[in-house]
Design a protein around this motif. Structure first.
Motif, PDB file in Angstrom:
ATOM      1  N   UNK A 176       0.721  -1.000   0.805  1.00 38.41           N
ATOM      2  CA  UNK A 176      -0.048  -0.258   0.195  1.00 38.41           C
ATOM      3  C   UNK A 176       0.900   1.579  -0.012  1.00 38.41           C
ATOM      4  N   UNK A 177       2.097   1.303   0.952  1.00 39.73           N
ATOM      5  CA  UNK A 177       2.765   2.284   0.918  1.00 39.73           C
ATOM      6  C   UNK A 177       3.598   2.648  -0.550  1.00 39.73           C
ATOM      7  N   UNK A 178       3.821   1.782  -1.406  1.00 38.06           N
ATOM      8  CA  UNK A 178       4.307   1.661  -2.773  1.00 38.06           C
ATOM      9  C   UNK A 178       5.397   0.661  -2.573  1.00 38.06           C
ATOM     10  N   UNK A 179       6.647   0.951  -2.010  1.00 41.43           N
ATOM     11  CA  UNK A 179       7.949   0.111  -2.334  1.00 41.43           C
ATOM     12  C   UNK A 179       7.508  -1.413  -2.460  1.00 41.43           C
ATOM     13  N   UNK A 180       6.158  -2.415  -1.683  1.00 40.12           N
ATOM     14  CA  UNK A 180       6.362  -3.686  -1.791  1.00 40.12           C
ATOM     15  C   UNK A 180       5.541  -4.197  -2.952  1.00 40.12           C
ATOM     16  N   UNK A 181       4.615  -2.838  -3.639  1.00 41.09           N
ATOM     17  CA  UNK A 181       3.630  -2.984  -4.969  1.00 41.09           C
ATOM     18  C   UNK A 181       5.453  -2.448  -6.263  1.00 41.09           C
ATOM     19  N   UNK A 182       5.998  -1.855  -6.136  1.00 39.77           N
ATOM     20  CA  UNK A 182       6.684  -2.153  -6.880  1.00 39.77           C
ATOM     21  C   UNK A 182       7.686  -2.672  -7.255  1.00 39.77           C
ATOM     22  N   UNK A 183       8.234  -3.717  -5.983  1.00 39.56           N
ATOM     23  CA  UNK A 183       9.407  -4.276  -6.028  1.00 39.56           C
ATOM     24  C   UNK A 183       9.118  -5.621  -6.823  1.00 39.56           C
ATOM     25  N   UNK A 184       7.060  -6.182  -6.635  1.00 37.27           N
ATOM     26  CA  UNK A 184       6.267  -7.207  -6.933  1.00 37.27           C
ATOM     27  C   UNK A 184       6.397  -6.822  -8.842  1.00 37.27           C
TER      28      UNK A 184
END
Length: 466
Positions: A261-269
């Protein structure tokens, strides 16, 4: 008697609103407890487990479908211990008024003990409890039927064991330890808080020994008891419920959801799922849902799309994914977590869940419905809470300058509040109720030291370590 007075005062939101505070987790805990109790009774009475379990929109409802190996097939579940408590104390008709009363009694007991340790007698303490009830979030948190109130109780009990051990009778120690142990078992976030508080308390005791001050051997055991028994209870109940020992059971991947939700996890995946073998990449090879609710509970969320085995893999791989995302975007992660940590410290508005009421559907499953809601009292208590926290910090600072024994108590309270902030911010996110569940500790300590100052002939703080 002081405990009963405190509990009645802490239940005043029930009189104003006519019901406790509910969030979706409240219904999930109740249904999870019902499923767990039914599953246990089926095992005890050697009955066949039901072939299906009614599912509703509430998240985190364990469906105890046994597999071929005899283990329950569960996607995700809340803490088994609190789920059972929610069901057992669910009267009347899943409204969980009795559960709110039990929580108010637990909070009232530890607050009464704290005031008595400092004041030495019960006379004149009822009005201090009344101030605590209306000028801090403690009453609203006690009346919220999720285990939030126990975070503050865990911090308070371990602090008392470390700093006021000799002033507590064996009976008070036993009840306090049991309440704190239950609190640690009631929620996954209470486990790291319990560990941090236990280590901090032991560090203070070790410092006393270094200064050549006596510390009873039994005190070490009492300080460790809440976490030891709470963690043991969590492991045993998870073993019985899910077929394997675990501290956190079948929790949902909130930390991964927060990172996405904050961004880093989504971008990485989304940049790496083409070659990664993570279970979450199998579910979302191109794009993952971008909010916590949509990733966890939405119609395209992991609760609906993942199989139980995939959910087990997501839980096992969660820390790897979050840490990999942190390494990929370290500055962004540090900025976001730091900003969230600072925000969480000052967000403690009470009254969550009072805009909902609990109803039963045709299958006797609890559901949330809209309730008439007047926020006037919540706004007033929030303003009083802000003033109380500021005033408490001033009182405690001035008292701690001259009364050295207050310093370790204040330091451990502040440490507990910071630990709570850090755990909630990193593993879940930012919301008012996370800090509201512990911020009342500061006004409680301020009221206690003022009660101590009012004692005639008092020459030294009653809570000083001996």
């Amino acid at each position: 008697m002081l405990t009963l007075v405190a509990a009645l005062l802490f239940l005043w939101p029930l009189l104003v609103y006519g019901h406790p505070g509910y969030i979706q987790d409240s219904a999930a805990y109740y249904k999870g407890g019902r499923a767990a109790v039914t599953f246990a009774l089926d095992k005890i009475q050697h009955r066949d487990a039901p072939s299906s379990t009614v599912q509703t929109a509430a998240p985190a409802v364990p469906a105890f479908h046994p597999t071929k190996e005899g283990k329950p097939d569960v996607r995700g579940a809340r803490a088994v211990s609190y789920s059972i408590a929610a069901y057992v104390f669910g009267a009347p008709n899943a409204q969980m008024l009795l559960l709110a009363a039990v929580q108010a009694l637990a909070a009232g007991f530890v607050c009464a003990v704290t005031l008595l340790v400092f004041a030495g007698k019960a006379r004149g303490l009822w009005w201090r409890l009344a101030v605590l009830a209306v000028a801090t979030p403690i009453a609203f948190v006690s009346c919220l039927v999720i285990p939030d109130i126990f975070a503050g109780i865990v911090i308070l009990v371990i602090t008392l064991f470390a700093t006021a051990y000799r002033h507590l009778s064996p009976g008070v120690r036993t009840v306090s330890a049991l309440v704190a142990a239950a609190g640690i078992a009631f929620h996954a976030s209470h486990l790291p808080i319990g560990v941090a508080m236990t280590l901090s308390a032991m560090a203070w005791m070790a410092f006393l020994i270094w200064k050549k001050e006596p510390v009873p051997r039994s005190q070490w055991a009492w300080v460790a008891a809440p976490f030891f028994f709470g963690a043991a209870a969590a492991v045993v109940l998870n073993l019985a419920a899910f077929g394997g020992p675990s501290l956190t059971g079948k929790r949902y991947p909130l930390t991964l959801a927060r990172s996405i939700a904050e961004g880093p996890g989504k971008w990485y995946l989304e940049r790496n799922c083409g070659h990664l073998k993570y279970a979450v990449c199998e579910l979302y090879p191109h794009a993952v849902p971008s909010t916590i609710n949509s990733f966890l509970w939405g119609p395209d969320g992991v609760k609906e799309r993942a199989t139980p085995k995939q959910m087990d893999r997501i839980r096992a791989e969660e820390s790897d994914v979050v840490l990999a995302a942190t390494r990929a975007y370290p500055l962004t992660e540090a900025r976001l977590v730091g900003k969230s940590f600072a925000r969480q410290l000052v967000l403690f508005s009470p009254g969550v869940g009072l805009e909902k009421r609990m109803v039963l559907d045709a299958d006797q499953n609890p559901l949330l419905a809209h309730a008439d809601f007047d926020p006037t009292w919540i706004k007033l208590v929030h303003l009083l809470s802000i003033a109380a926290v500021i005033g408490s910090l001033i009182v405690l600072y001035r008292r701690a300058r001259h009364d050295h024994p207050i310093r370790p108590i204040l330091a451990l309270f502040v440490a507990g509040i910071v630990f709570n902030d850090a755990v909630c911010t990193y593993f879940s996110g930012v919301t008012d109720r996370y800090q509201a569940r512990v911020i009342w500790l500061l006004p409680l300590l301020a009221l206690a030291v003022l009660a101590q100052a009012a004692r005639r002939g008092s020459a030294a703080p009653a809570a000083s370590p001996e």
